[in-house]
Structure formats: C-alpha cells, structure tokens
Design a protein around this motif. Structure first.
Motif, mmCIF file in Angstrom:
data_model
loop_
_atom_site.group_PDB
_atom_site.id
_atom_site.type_symbol
_atom_site.label_atom_id
_atom_site.label_comp_id
_atom_site.label_asym_id
_atom_site.label_seq_id
_atom_site.Cartn_x
_atom_site.Cartn_y
_atom_site.Cartn_z
ATOM 1 N N UNK A 7 60.436 55.862 12.483
ATOM 2 C CA UNK A 7 59.902 57.120 11.949
ATOM 3 C C UNK A 7 59.159 56.892 10.640
ATOM 4 N N UNK A 8 59.695 56.037 9.796
ATOM 5 C CA UNK A 8 59.027 55.754 8.525
ATOM 6 C C UNK A 8 57.681 55.071 8.738
ATOM 7 N N UNK A 9 57.649 54.073 9.600
ATOM 8 C CA UNK A 9 56.422 53.311 9.833
ATOM 9 C C UNK A 9 55.354 54.163 10.526
ATOM 10 N N UNK A 10 55.784 54.954 11.502
ATOM 11 C CA UNK A 10 54.831 55.813 12.201
ATOM 12 C C UNK A 10 54.204 56.818 11.228
ATOM 13 N N UNK A 11 55.014 57.314 10.296
ATOM 14 C CA UNK A 11 54.507 58.252 9.291
ATOM 15 C C UNK A 11 53.520 57.552 8.366
ATOM 16 N N UNK A 12 53.851 56.337 7.940
ATOM 17 C CA UNK A 12 52.945 55.551 7.093
ATOM 18 C C UNK A 12 51.624 55.273 7.810
ATOM 19 N N UNK A 13 51.729 54.981 9.106
ATOM 20 C CA UNK A 13 50.532 54.654 9.893
ATOM 21 C C UNK A 13 49.760 55.901 10.329
ATOM 22 N N UNK A 14 50.353 57.082 10.095
ATOM 23 C CA UNK A 14 49.711 58.321 10.522
ATOM 24 C C UNK A 14 49.614 58.425 12.033
ATOM 25 N N UNK A 15 50.620 57.859 12.710
ATOM 26 C CA UNK A 15 50.604 57.833 14.174
ATOM 27 C C UNK A 15 51.853 58.490 14.733
ATOM 28 N N UNK A 16 51.738 58.921 15.966
ATOM 29 C CA UNK A 16 52.916 59.389 16.697
ATOM 30 C C UNK A 16 53.378 58.220 17.566
ATOM 31 N N UNK A 17 54.618 57.833 17.394
ATOM 32 C CA UNK A 17 55.133 56.667 18.115
ATOM 33 C C UNK A 17 55.868 57.136 19.362
ATOM 34 N N UNK A 18 55.267 56.892 20.513
ATOM 35 C CA UNK A 18 55.874 57.333 21.772
ATOM 36 C C UNK A 18 56.635 56.171 22.393
#
Length: 361
Positions: free
Chosen positions: A233-244
């Motif tokens: 969740x932290x990395x996806x937020x940093x990357x501005x992506x939704x991680x499916x």
C-alpha cells in the motif's frame, strides 16, 4: 472480515524421508509418540470439516507420500466436495504417483525449492540428491499436466539466491511461487541465528513488490511476512498506482497478512487444531471436539481475531487490519502471540505523532 475456514493444512504424518534444517515439526523417517491416524479416522475428520465448511484441504506432513493410503484420503475428501491439495518434497514422485494424483482429482501440488542449484537446496534439506528429486518431480508433473506451485524458504544462507530461484521457478512452469520468511519453530529453532535480519526484511519485500507489480506469468506471494501488505500500500501510493493482486482459485484471497486462526489453520497428526503451520499452540483437538466448535469458540482463535488486543506497535498500527504482524513469529520469539511483530521496523503513525509531540513540548 468474516472469519471462516478457507484453507486447512493437515499433517497426515510426521514421518519424512528428509530432515530439513527449518522443519516446523522436526520430522524424521522414524517418529516416536505421534503415530499416523487410520483411514477411518481420516474419513471422520473430513466428514466433520465438510459438514461445516468447504475449505481447501492440503494433505501435508512430514512427507504425505509415505502413507500408502494418502490417495484414499484425497479421493474421499474430493468426494465430500473439498478441494484437495498435496504438499510434498517431491523426492518420492513417480509416474504411478502422478496417475494417482489425477485419479484422486487433487487440484494442486506444492513442492519446495530452497536453492537455485543442488548445492544450496541439498544443504538446506540435509539430503544429497534432494534437488534432483524435486526437478524430476516437476518434469513428471509437467508431462502429466498436473498444476504445481513452489514454496521457497529463506534464511541468510540462501537469501542471495532469491531472484535466481524465482526465475528458475518461472522457467519450470509453476503456477505460483511462495516466498517463505522462516518462523523458528521445530528444527527451525536451531537456525534462529540464520533468520533474515530485520534490516533486510524491507529490502527483500520491496524487491518482491517491484517484481510482482510487473509479473503476468506466475502468481507470487510472500508468506509469513504480513508487513508486505503494508509495504504494497505504501509503495503503490508513492508510485501513484493502483496495485491489483491476482489470486489463485484455491487460495485465501490474499487480502491480509497474518491469517492464522482467522481464515487458515493446521490440524496436526494428533488431531490438535493450531492457528497455522508455525504456531505450536492448540485451540482444541478435533478427535474430541467438533471442528465447528473449535473454530467458532476457542479462546485462542477469538483472541487472534480481536486486533484491538494486539500489543505495542502492532496494537497502535494503522495497518493492523491488513497486516496484523506474524502471530507465530511473535509467539516463537517472545512467548506472547499478541506481542508486536518482532521483525517489523515500521513506526505506526500514532507513535510518530507522540514522538513529535514530545519533541516540541
């Protein structure tokens, strides 16, 4: 979160033809005091489970292929509507075994691969030829179109081979790869000084995130590393992506870190129902108490589902509902299964806020 049993590992024997350095049950070829249960007893247990739930049931060990009736157990479970799986070290797999796997309608077989080469894997398994046996099993599974996944357990002795093992597993045609961060139970207590140190945990889990994000061919999961669900969740937020995340049709859904006593459990060879494979504390014995009653009423399971009872950083953490910390590792390292995850370095927002407040006052 609904607490229903979705995945049950079942220790069908404590006997094993290997003596791996990290074995949670300290299995050996000859075991004293923990005899195999009978086929009739196995059917009674399956009936009990199937009357209440329809989980994936993994026939595990020890080495389940040492039981001559293992496929009778598997077939009976299939006939009762359960999704049956088999966990083997692979060294005993033959053409005949493959035919029996298919006849029993086993949905998935799991194998272990702890090195990218024979030297590392055989060292981990304390058995020359173990790597060759696993490779032979995989060749047979591919030939017979039997789906398989690979579990890889890591300590400092093999951590540098993580990327190579992943590539090898992909090339071998596995459906999924599970990266296990060892919990020191059973013989694993003897390698406690080899555990992946806290300082490297995040680095390895961040590597997993980067690879999983781009991976389309094979499913990946870190296991016994619940803080990965925070990192995602932290990395996806940093990357501005939704991680499916993709899921397997025989998995728990992968929605949360520690699932011990919440969606999963282990039934050991003596009938004791444990929160997970690495958590040697019983919630009740299935030979004496119905599974439904153990699952719904045992004090141990109810405590594990009460996230507000978790202590220290885990109790304060904003990610407690998606991570929860490894309860088995907390128990193994501290003797308190409600203690904070020993190998998580994250400072919860509440603690950071308190620290900042004290600095300004």
């Amino acid at each position: 979160m609904e607490f229903e049993p979705k995945w049950i590992a079942w220790e069908t024997t404590r006997r094993c033809n290997l003596s791996c350095v990290h074995c949670r049950s300290s299995s050996e070829l000859e075991i004293q005091g923990h005899p195999d249960f009978t086929l009739d007893q196995a059917k009674t247990i399956i009936d009990d489970i199937a009357s209440y739930a329809s989980p994936v049931l993994v026939l595990s060990g020890g080495e389940p292929l040492l039981r001559p009736d293992i496929f009778d157990i598997a077939r009976y479970g299939t006939d009762q509507g359960l999704r049956m799986c088999l966990a083997t070290n692979g060294t005993l797999v033959t053409e005949e075994i493959c035919h029996q796997i298919k006849e029993a309608q086993i949905k998935m077989v799991s194998l272990s691969l702890d090195g990218a080469n024979a030297a590392t894997h055989d060292n981990f398994r304390n058995q020359p030829g173990a790597f060759a046996g696993t490779m032979r099993a995989i060749e047979l599974f591919n030939r017979h179109q039997i789906p398989f996944l690979v579990n890889s357990s890591f300590t400092v002795r093999n951590k540098d081979e993580i990327p190579q093992i992943f590539q090898l597993v992909k090339e071998l045609g596995a459906v999924a790869w599970y990266m296990f961060m060892i919990v020191p139970t059973g013989r694993g207590e003897d390698v406690v000084d080899e555990l992946i140190p806290e300082s490297l945990y995040n680095e390895i889990l961040e590597w997993h995130y980067r690879v999983e994000k781009e991976e389309t061919k094979i499913l990946m999961r870190p296991t016994c590393a619940p803080h990965y669900y925070r990192i995602v969740r932290q990395k996806a937020k940093e990357d501005g992506e939704r991680f499916t995340r993709r899921n397997l049709n025989f998995s728990t859904g992968g929605s949360k870190g520690c699932l011990a006593g919440q969606l999963i459990c282990l039934i050991d060879v003596d009938g004791e129902v444990l929160p997970c494979s690495y958590f040697p504390k019983s919630a009740g014995n299935i030979n004496q108490v119905p599974f439904k009653k153990i699952w719904e009423e045992s004090e141990l399971f109810l405590q594990l589902r009460d996230f507000s009872s978790y202590k220290d950083n885990c109790g304060r953490c904003e990610y407690v509902n998606v991570c929860g910390g490894c309860r088995a590792r907390a128990y193994a390292m501290t003797g308190d299964y409600l203690a904070q995850e020993p190998f998580c370095s994250y400072q919860p927002a509440t603690r950071r806020h308190l620290s900042q407040t004290s600095q300004h006052s």
